[in-house]
Design an enzyme around this catalytic site. Sequence first.
Site, PDB file in Angstrom:
ATOM      1  N   ASP A 157     -58.666 -53.699 -44.986  1.00 58.26           N
ATOM      2  CA  ASP A 157     -59.750 -54.533 -45.484  1.00 58.26           C
ATOM      3  C   ASP A 157     -61.043 -54.020 -44.841  1.00 58.26           C
ATOM      4  OD1 ASP A 157     -61.641 -56.391 -46.122  1.00 58.26           O
ATOM      5  OD2 ASP A 157     -60.520 -58.133 -45.399  1.00 58.26           O
ATOM      6  N   GLN A 187     -66.253 -55.478 -44.168  1.00 54.94           N
ATOM      7  CA  GLN A 187     -67.367 -55.508 -43.209  1.00 54.94           C
ATOM      8  C   GLN A 187     -67.663 -54.114 -42.661  1.00 54.94           C
ATOM      9  OE1 GLN A 187     -69.296 -58.056 -42.504  1.00 54.94           O
ATOM     10  NE2 GLN A 187     -68.135 -59.683 -43.486  1.00 54.94           N
ATOM     11  N   CYS A 202     -63.929 -68.371 -43.271  1.00 56.74           N
ATOM     12  CA  CYS A 202     -62.708 -67.910 -43.946  1.00 56.74           C
ATOM     13  C   CYS A 202     -61.740 -67.257 -42.969  1.00 56.74           C
ATOM     14  CB  CYS A 202     -63.015 -66.940 -45.091  1.00 56.74           C
ATOM     15  SG  CYS A 202     -64.081 -67.624 -46.349  1.00 56.74           S
TER      16      CYS A 202
HETATM   17  C1  PLP Z   1     -66.249 -61.077 -47.294  1.00 53.09           C
HETATM   18  C2  PLP Z   1     -64.927 -60.597 -46.829  1.00 53.09           C
HETATM   19  C3  PLP Z   1     -63.821 -60.563 -47.693  1.00 53.09           C
HETATM   20  C4  PLP Z   1     -63.870 -61.098 -49.096  1.00 53.09           C
HETATM   21  O1  PLP Z   1     -64.863 -60.539 -49.877  1.00 53.09           O
HETATM   22  P1  PLP Z   1     -65.132 -61.193 -51.327  1.00 53.09           P
HETATM   23  O2  PLP Z   1     -66.271 -60.449 -51.856  1.00 53.09           O
HETATM   24  O3  PLP Z   1     -65.478 -62.641 -51.053  1.00 53.09           O
HETATM   25  O4  PLP Z   1     -63.879 -61.090 -52.078  1.00 53.09           O
HETATM   26  C5  PLP Z   1     -62.631 -60.082 -47.206  1.00 53.09           C
HETATM   27  N1  PLP Z   1     -62.524 -59.618 -45.958  1.00 53.09           N
HETATM   28  C6  PLP Z   1     -63.554 -59.624 -45.096  1.00 53.09           C
HETATM   29  C7  PLP Z   1     -63.374 -59.063 -43.722  1.00 53.09           C
HETATM   30  C8  PLP Z   1     -64.787 -60.113 -45.506  1.00 53.09           C
HETATM   31  O5  PLP Z   1     -65.803 -60.130 -44.642  1.00 53.09           O
END
Ligand code: PLP
Length: 445
Positions: A233, A236, A403
């Site tokens: 992921d 960021q 989140c």
């Molecule tokens: C913002 C974020 C997401 C989700 O991004 P979306 O555009 O809302 O789908 C996932 N992982 C991390 C670490 C984030 O900061």
Amino acid sequence: MSAGTHDLADAAAEFGRSIDPDQGAELGAGDGIGFDVDFIRNDFPILQRTVGSYPLAYLDSANTSQKPSAVVEAIEDHYLNHNANVARAMHTLGAEATAAYEGGREAVARFIGAAQPAEVIFTKNASEALNLCAHTLTGGLGEGDEIVVSVMEHHSNIVPWQLACERTGATLRWFDVTEDGRLDLAKAEAEGLINERTKIVSVTWVSNVLGTVNPVTELAALAHRVGATMVLDASQAVPQLPTDVTTLGADLVAFTGHKMVGPTGIGVLWGRYDLLAELPPFLGGGEMIEIVRMTGSTFAAPPHRFEAGTPPIAQAVGLGAAAGYLQAVGMERVAAHEQEITRYALEGLQSIDGLRILGPTEPVDRGGAVSFTLRAGSTDVHPHDIAQFLDARGVAVRGGHHCARPLHERFGIQSSTRASFYLYTAKREIDQLVDALLYTQKFFS
Ligand SMILES: *Cc1c(COP(=O)(O)O)cnc(C)c1O
């Protein structure tokens, strides 16, 4: 301007009044890294705004970034001059729109060092990209198989895997974090967290709460040693760190357009082509098929196999312009500025009595998000109160669990306040933040 495939990034660079690396030194930037933040800020008209009687201090870029004129103008140009559906149009505008959409893909591929544009899949956002992974990678999984995430994940990198485990009977396991907010690799090793049952490892590169930068290449090596697939992921990370997917080690990398000065409504999943070619489709619909018969269908090759229906065309144009803009500024310099601003913020915040920072307090291996709690008298001020008081003084931050509820639970708190920075963040905004926090603390004492 033509919307030809190769000129998007160049056009963005032209639009953006940003400096090229050679010019940097000449500009005599204040922070010694050849980077004049006020020059950059001119590209972001919204930053000239006021909130009430205060200048806006936008410190919520980890939530969504602001957009430079180059991106807004690229989207506007697309809608005003080239708009049509892609792939199936038999006319000039359709060909232009298709070239512009694929041009956005090429710009993103260049930006992350992908071997070919076909490795870049456009999704709605990072969440959809991670859901795509959780669906297409887990078909053969069953009881006894394990998927590993970390306690510092965003919900978008937790919930899709929880759903996949419910569907398949696989078990979800977790990397813990140390008290200072680093991934606890020693504990993981002692527990045998990554083992022959591990099929997927999915972790964040940079934490959206702690700012921690995780050792991706090392994690990927651990995953690959047991034959597991490594999902990253990078929501960021791609906005603030130079990214080369060919050397990172991850097999699949998800990120989101709106956090990298691009528009909302578009995300990216990068994958090695040979891996993507093996994966089944995710969503079904138009554009992702080869032949549809009543008895069944065959599917297009990547990336179109994973892009059902009319894609986010104008958003892809905007994202291509965003990648071009960041490339023109130079990601090394974006990262250096972010580190300098984060160092300055950590210093300012730590000068406040009763303020506790979650995560690393050294600006080394750390991204531009700083979350904290604030004491006034004998109790913590509620992050929603902090955010409201700060907003009344022009400072935009986020209060809540960002989140990342499991992470807050791990630290024994419900929520926190987060200030986050980007290439346009100025030191005077950090001063404004610190002043507003001191005022808030005094009010609640
Ligand atoms: C913002 C974020 C997401 C989700 O991004 P979306 O555009 O809302 O789908 C996932 N992982 C991390 C670490 C984030 O900061």
